[in-house]
Write an enzyme that holds these catalytic residues in place. Structure first.
Site, PDB file in Angstrom:
ATOM      1  N   ALA A  28       0.927  -1.255  -0.638  1.00 19.22           N
ATOM      2  CA  ALA A  28       0.159   0.152   0.205  1.00 19.22           C
ATOM      3  C   ALA A  28       0.505   1.256  -0.249  1.00 19.22           C
ATOM      4  O   ALA A  28       0.658   2.371   0.159  1.00 19.22           O
ATOM      5  CB  ALA A  28      -1.176  -0.007   1.220  1.00 19.22           C
ATOM      6  N   LEU A  60       2.849   1.904   1.840  1.00 18.50           N
ATOM      7  CA  LEU A  60       3.202   2.389   3.158  1.00 18.50           C
ATOM      8  C   LEU A  60       4.562   1.478   4.131  1.00 18.50           C
ATOM      9  O   LEU A  60       5.090   1.971   5.158  1.00 18.50           O
ATOM     10  CB  LEU A  60       2.938   1.777   4.317  1.00 18.50           C
ATOM     11  N   GLY A  61       6.112   1.546   2.431  1.00 18.42           N
ATOM     12  CA  GLY A  61       7.058   0.919   3.683  1.00 18.42           C
ATOM     13  C   GLY A  61       7.184  -0.955   4.149  1.00 18.42           C
ATOM     14  O   GLY A  61       7.496  -0.960   4.852  1.00 18.42           O
ATOM     15  N   SER A  62       5.882  -2.088   3.525  1.00 17.02           N
ATOM     16  CA  SER A  62       5.725  -2.772   4.871  1.00 17.02           C
ATOM     17  C   SER A  62       6.580  -4.250   4.557  1.00 17.02           C
ATOM     18  O   SER A  62       7.146  -4.219   4.741  1.00 17.02           O
ATOM     19  CB  SER A  62       3.644  -3.498   4.045  1.00 17.02           C
ATOM     20  N   SER A  63       7.128  -3.605   3.196  1.00 20.70           N
ATOM     21  CA  SER A  63       7.952  -5.050   3.002  1.00 20.70           C
ATOM     22  C   SER A  63       9.816  -4.635   4.105  1.00 20.70           C
ATOM     23  O   SER A  63      10.572  -5.442   4.545  1.00 20.70           O
ATOM     24  CB  SER A  63       8.560  -5.033   1.646  1.00 20.70           C
ATOM     25  N   ASP A  78      13.150   3.720   2.104  1.00 25.86           N
ATOM     26  CA  ASP A  78      12.189   2.242   3.427  1.00 25.86           C
ATOM     27  C   ASP A  78      13.188   2.090   3.747  1.00 25.86           C
ATOM     28  O   ASP A  78      12.245   1.850   5.035  1.00 25.86           O
ATOM     29  CB  ASP A  78      11.651   1.842   2.205  1.00 25.86           C
TER      30      ASP A  78
HETATM   31  C1  MEV Z   1       9.194   3.540  -2.550  1.00 22.16           C
HETATM   32  O1  MEV Z   1       8.445   3.505  -1.432  1.00 22.16           O
HETATM   33  C2  MEV Z   1       9.837   5.050  -3.057  1.00 22.16           C
HETATM   34  C3  MEV Z   1      10.004   4.652  -4.737  1.00 22.16           C
HETATM   35  O2  MEV Z   1      10.446   6.211  -4.897  1.00 22.16           O
HETATM   36  C4  MEV Z   1      10.954   3.330  -5.447  1.00 22.16           C
HETATM   37  C5  MEV Z   1      11.989   3.423  -4.568  1.00 22.16           C
HETATM   38  O3  MEV Z   1      12.366   4.406  -3.635  1.00 22.16           O
HETATM   39  O4  MEV Z   1      13.017   2.210  -3.973  1.00 22.16           O
HETATM   40  C6  MEV Z   1       8.689   4.327  -5.950  1.00 22.16           C
END
Ligand code: MEV
Length: 304
Positions: free
Chosen positions: A102, A104-107, A144
């Site tokens: 979603a 929100l940085g879950s992984s 993230d």
């Molecule tokens: C993902 O949360 C953010 C992106 O900029 C990808 C990344 O920074 O690796 C889309």
């Protein structure tokens, strides 16, 4: 290394990108913060036989490190980096209070919380979690994992890493579109559009400039300017092809309810939006809920 060294639950935070997603993949700076919700892991058992097991009940995940599943690949990569096995198998239970897929940085939070079961330093946590995160996203910028591991609010750049900013925690409204998407696919989509149309790099450059203006506004507590930067970033992300009609509708709903700025957060293509609405957070969250979107108010900059 034994798990007895780390018997207590390990935490990692979810993150929200305030400004600069996608541009950060190309070496520009992003402005982001940790949320006051995330993932907590506990080693629930340790034995001398069998593969290691990971359970994330909130996401209906119950798998072994040898399974063919992206989460299993990440789990295995972290265990290997941590050199944690030594003939032993671990069962790790993860309690998640952020939605998966979603934005929100879950992984990253899952990877950080697993790495923390074995690591002894922030450097180890970050390195091992990044190895896991690479199993989900081909070449993540690292933003993230950095936020999930370090918390707070700050800027992140691939070459210089995370720099914490000294500013008060920031209330934000978060709303979930309910549309799952893969960050890797979204990043790949941007890469192929840039290849086909190199002129689109101007959008990334504008996102970068806007991010620096937004950082200054955040430090000055100038919410009007920060909100305007979020709106500008949303326009650029939309022109980059990572917004959706649903996300645009959510942004419009938040603005009509009194937000100063609203935008998608993370990779886009679904996922979540954030809205800056000082003093009107409840009205904005309610307006989004009335449109059928799950929404909540969070504090960006969490670090405890
Ligand atoms: C993902 O949360 C953010 C992106 O900029 C990808 C990344 O920074 O690796 C889309």
């Amino acid at each position: 290394m034994t798990s007895q060294n780390n018997p207590t639950p390990k935490e990692a935070w979810g993150k929200l990108i305030l400004l600069g997603e996608h541009a950060v993949v190309y070496g520009h700076t992003a402005l982001a913060g940790a949320m006051d919700r995330g993932i907590r892991t506990t080693i629930t058992s340790e034995s001398f036989s069998g593969p290691s097991r990971l359970r994330v009940p909130a996401w209906n995940i119950d798998l072994h490190s040898e399974d063919c599943h992206p989460v299993a690949y990440a789990f295995r990569a972290i265990l290997e980096k941590a050199d944690a096995l030594g003939g032993r198998a671990f069962t790790i239970r993860a309690k998640a209070n952020i939605a998966p897929a979603a934005g929100l940085g879950s992984s990253a939070a899952l990877c950080v919380a697993i790495a923390r079961c074995f690591s002894h330093s922030l450097e180890e946590t970050t390195r091992w979690a990044n190895a896991g995160e690479a199993c989900f996203h081909d070449s993540p910028s690292g933003v993230d994992v950095a936020l999930s591991a370090q918390g707070g609010i700050g800027t992140y750049c691939k070459t210089t890493g995370f720099s914490a900013l000294s500013c008060p925690s920031l209330p934000l409204v978060v709303a979930l579109s309910g549309v799952d998407r893969s960050t890797a696919d979204m990043v790949r989509g941007v890469a192929s559009r840039l290849k086909a149309n190199p002129g689109l790099t101007a959008l990334l450059e504008d996102i970068a400039t806007t991010t620096l203006t937004g950082k200054r506004a955040l430090l000055d507590g100038n919410w009007e300017v920060l909100g305007a930067c979020m709106n500008q970033c949303q326009r650029n992300l939309s022109d980059l092809g990572v917004s959706l009609n649903t996300l645009d509708t959510m942004v419009a709903t938040a603005m009509n309810a009194g937000a100063l700025g609203a935008k998608l957060t993370g990779a886009g293509g679904g996922g979540a939006i954030i809205a800056l609405a000082p003093g009107r957070e409840s009205e904005v969250a309610t307006a989004l809920r009335q449109q059928g979107f799950t929404s909540f108010i969070t504090t960006l900059g969490h670090s405890e």
